[in-house]
Design a protein around this motif. Structure first.
Motif, short mmCIF file in Angstrom:
data_model
loop_
_atom_site.label_atom_id
_atom_site.label_comp_id
_atom_site.label_asym_id
_atom_site.label_seq_id
_atom_site.Cartn_x
_atom_site.Cartn_y
_atom_site.Cartn_z
N TYR A 147 -8.08 9.12 -9.84
CA TYR A 147 -7.90 8.60 -8.49
C TYR A 147 -8.86 9.28 -7.52
O TYR A 147 -8.93 10.49 -7.45
CB TYR A 147 -6.48 8.89 -7.98
N GLU A 177 -2.07 -3.65 -15.40
CA GLU A 177 -3.43 -4.06 -15.07
C GLU A 177 -4.12 -2.95 -14.30
O GLU A 177 -3.49 -2.23 -13.52
CB GLU A 177 -3.41 -5.36 -14.27
N GLU A 178 -5.41 -2.83 -14.51
CA GLU A 178 -6.19 -1.70 -14.01
C GLU A 178 -5.94 -1.31 -12.56
O GLU A 178 -5.75 -0.14 -12.25
CB GLU A 178 -7.68 -1.98 -14.21
N ASP A 179 -5.93 -2.25 -11.66
CA ASP A 179 -5.79 -1.91 -10.24
C ASP A 179 -4.39 -1.44 -9.87
O ASP A 179 -4.18 -0.94 -8.77
CB ASP A 179 -6.16 -3.10 -9.36
N TYR A 180 -3.44 -1.58 -10.78
CA TYR A 180 -2.04 -1.28 -10.45
C TYR A 180 -1.40 -0.28 -11.41
O TYR A 180 -0.18 -0.17 -11.48
CB TYR A 180 -1.23 -2.58 -10.42
N TYR A 181 -2.22 0.47 -12.15
CA TYR A 181 -1.66 1.48 -13.05
C TYR A 181 -0.75 2.42 -12.29
O TYR A 181 -1.05 2.80 -11.16
CB TYR A 181 -2.77 2.30 -13.72
N ARG A 187 -9.61 3.41 -18.66
CA ARG A 187 -8.50 2.45 -18.64
C ARG A 187 -7.61 2.68 -19.85
O ARG A 187 -6.37 2.67 -19.74
CB ARG A 187 -9.03 1.02 -18.62
N SER A 228 2.11 2.00 -10.97
CA SER A 228 2.83 1.46 -9.80
C SER A 228 4.28 1.93 -9.77
O SER A 228 4.79 2.31 -8.71
CB SER A 228 2.79 -0.08 -9.80
N VAL A 261 -3.20 3.54 -2.49
CA VAL A 261 -3.51 2.49 -3.46
C VAL A 261 -2.54 1.33 -3.27
O VAL A 261 -1.47 1.48 -2.67
CB VAL A 261 -3.43 3.00 -4.92
N GLN A 262 -2.92 0.20 -3.81
CA GLN A 262 -2.02 -0.96 -3.84
C GLN A 262 -1.13 -0.84 -5.07
O GLN A 262 -1.61 -0.47 -6.15
CB GLN A 262 -2.83 -2.26 -3.92
N SER A 308 0.85 -1.18 0.00
CA SER A 308 0.00 0.00 0.00
C SER A 308 0.88 1.24 0.00
O SER A 308 1.86 1.31 0.75
CB SER A 308 -0.89 -0.02 1.24
#
Length: 173
Positions: A18, A32-36, A92, A38, A23-24, A5
């Motif tokens: 956002y 991938e969507e949840d990790y854009y 996305r 990073s 965020v993770q 996190s």
């Protein structure tokens, strides 16, 4: 796969993309969507930039374009079926385009004051800032998807041309 996190740094904060403050992040799944973003989140929070997509832009561009092809197919199908959630997939696609745009310029994505930051990039489609503003304001419209598709094509062409010219210059030395 290492999940952690992280606080969304000021450079990545964009209320359009956002809503959370934390965020993770997962470097293995950065497309991938949840990790854009990073890599950028870790980088701007004081992490290393070594091994980042913008430092290996040829591979990064190839990877983003492969993901875009999958997203493009999904968005096409959603528009055909008049799905009311198409705007989420266009968002996305926008995230992937930001990655393509900045990484192909050997830079991390910076979403705060994004119009100004895009204006400073050397490789970019004509009127990129205005076209992206239109897409952001009208993400449900088919024409926004057409614009996004064209932006991907144009940026990929610009990058490929730049690489070819750079390699020619290198070979002549």
């Amino acid at each position: 796969m290492k999940l952690e996190s992280q606080v969304v740094p000021q450079q990545i904060h964009d209320p359009y993309l956002y809503t959370e403050k934390k965020v993770q992040v997962c470097l293995e799944k950065y497309l991938e969507e949840d990790y854009y973003f990073s890599h950028e989140i870790l980088y701007f929070n004081g992490g290393e930039g070594e091994g980042s997509p913008w430092s290996n832009r040829e591979n990064a561009v190839k990877d983003v374009m492969e993901y875009w092809e999958m997203e493009k197919e999904k968005i096409t199908e959603l528009h055909k079926s008049r799905n009311k959630h198409v705007h989420m997939y266009v968002k996305r696609g926008l995230c992937l385009f930001y990655m393509l745009l900045f990484w192909s310029n050997s830079a991390p994505v910076v979403l705060s004051d994004w119009q100004h930051n895009i204006a400073t990039l050397s490789l970019k489609p004509i009127n990129a800032e205005e076209r992206l503003s239109f897409i952001r304001q009208n993400s449900k419209l088919y024409h926004s998807f057409v614009q996004l598709r064209e932006l991907f094509q144009e940026q990929h062409k610009q990058f490929s041309k730049h690489l070819a010219i750079s390699k020619l210059k290198k070979d002549k030395k």
